[in-house]
Design an enzyme around this catalytic site. Structure first.
Site: not given
Length: 458
Positions: A116, A189-190, A211, A245, A335
């Site tokens: 992203n 990431g996720s 993160e 995020c 999310e």
């Protein structure tokens, strides 16, 4: 075929053992080289971001390049100070001793970056890893191939391969590297992938920073400046087409101002992106079809109050507002990570606080109010990674504010000094003089020794 990780991991460990990367001079030189490389390749980075995510030049520079340059300047200016051993006080029970904390590199560090903010989130942790004196393996996302190509070029033209190594290949390569063993892992990431990486890291007891993301709530109280709140929420939400995020995931607005606030949101969207955002040069696109298909499943025609237009061929989703949303709607279950903003209302802040306290801790929280007592109440009662008062996203640009999640939104911190701390181990050393010999701690013990030890340690 890609080179076997066993080979370059071995070569990197050999390079690290030369201690070249531990010197202040090498670290400083490397950071300055990285900065020069970014400046040299600026146009290539901007073109790649445009190609992969349709980011405008201004947005791309502001969120991907500019913040990285600021971080580099800050770290370069403070590195020598951070590297100095830190002397700390020693208790009286250890008289004749000196206590010192040394910051020591971990060794071989693996950095895995997302798609992203593909440049920012690859290079920002790299700065900390270099500053910490490590050798680095860096893996970027295959979802943003143009940016990955530029980063690969920059790394290979700037650094020795045994020092900073760009990893090619799919997740199987990083899987193998983690299995072989590294000294530290930094993953962005996720949550799903983060949990998997953590489980693999645990097999070798490898320390890790995660993160991740989460459903970041935004609270707009009845005394908020509606015009300012709408402007800053729209900016934070629809930047990078919502694929941030830290973006406001959904908004709770006090019922007394809900109608006016929704109208103001629409005005701001039109002012920022025009009546037809599809034609705006400042509005991005969804990264791929998989993410596009996931996002359009959140759209409920009955609950969309603005936007909702989609074009799969262009990976375009219009900035969209939804209302009358409940916790049972799909859009509130995970999310969003896209340009869809649910607007909910609340009457009593205490009820809202209790509701939010029962949910997983978010990466960010934003509150808009002119009442300091109200704001302090929200900050005190709710647990989240970080956030802003009367703004969104901006806390991450302050190098002196650590950035990171808590609970399901992640673990560990970075940015500024925290990046240096994250990529170094605190080695504690107590040096004791041989000229002062106190026999009190040694057996055989008598009642007299017990009383003296008790007095000293109290």
């Amino acid at each position: 075929m890609y080179p076997e990780p066993e080979k370059y991991l071995s070569e990197m460990r050999t390079y690290y053992k030369t201690d070249i990367t531990r010197s202040y001079e090498k670290r400083l030189e490397s950071l300055e080289k990285l900065k020069l490389s970014i400046e040299k390749n600026e146009e290539s980075i901007l073109r790649a971001l445009k190609k992969d995510l349709k980011k405008s030049k201004t947005e791309a520079y502001m969120t991907e390049i500019g913040v990285v340059i600021e971080e580099l300047n800050y770290v370069i200016n403070n590195l020598r100070k951070w590297m100095k051993p830190k002397k700390v006080r020693t208790p009286i029970s250890q008289i004749g001793s000196k206590s010192t904390i040394y910051r020591e590199p971990y060794g071989v560090v693996l950095i895995m970056a997302p798609w992203n903010y593909p440049f920012n989130l690859a290079i920002m942790p790299l700065i900390g890893a270099i500053a910490g004196g490590n050798v680095v393996l860096i893996k970027t996302s295959s979802e943003t191939p143009s940016v990955s190509e530029v980063i690969e070029h920059m790394i290979e033209e700037t650094f020795e391969k045994d020092y900073i190594h760009f990893i090619k290949g799919d997740h199987a390569i990083t899987d193998k590297i983690i299995e072989l063993g590294v000294d530290y892992i930094f993953f962005t990431g996720s949550q799903k992938v983060g949990k998997y990486i953590m489980s693999r890291a645990s097999e070798n007891l490898t320390p890790i920073t995660l993160e991740l993301g989460g459903k970041n709530p935004t609270i707009v109280h009845k005394d908020a400046n509606i015009k300012v709140a709408a402007e800053r929420i729209v900016w934070g939400k629809f930047l990078n087409a919502g694929q941030t995020c830290l973006a406001p995931d959904h908004v709770y607005v006090h019922s007394s101002i809900e109608s006016d606030f929704k109208k103001e949101l629409v005005k701001v969207i039109n002012r920022f992106y025009g009546e037809n955002p599809k034609k705006s040069l400042d509005y991005g696109r969804i990264v791929n079809e998989k993410q596009f298909d996931r996002l359009i499943n959140y759209l409920n025609e009955v609950k969309v109050i603005y936007g909702g237009e989609c074009d799969r061929d262009e990976l375009y989703i219009e900035p969209t507002l939804m209302s009358m949303v409940s916790e049972y709607d799909d859009v509130m279950k995970e999310e969003i990570f896209g340009p869809i903003l649910p607007v909910l209302n609340y009457e009593n802040i205490e009820d809202l606080i209790e509701e939010l306290r029962d949910r997983p801790k978010s990466l960010a929280l934003y509150v808009f109010s002119e009442n300091d007592i109200f704001v302090d109440r929200v900050i005190e009662k709710l647990h989240y990674g970080g956030g802003c008062v009367n703004d969104t996203l901006s806390h991450i640009v302050n190098n002196r504010l650590p950035f990171g999640g808590v609970g399901e939104s992640g673990m560990g911190l970075y940015h500024g000094k925290e990046s240096f701390d994250t990529f170094t181990h605190q080695k504690s050393v107590l040096k004791k003089s041989t000229k002062i010999r106190i026999k009190l701690p040694y057996p055989p013990y008598k009642e007299k020794e017990f009383e003296w030890i008790k007095k000293i340690m109290k």
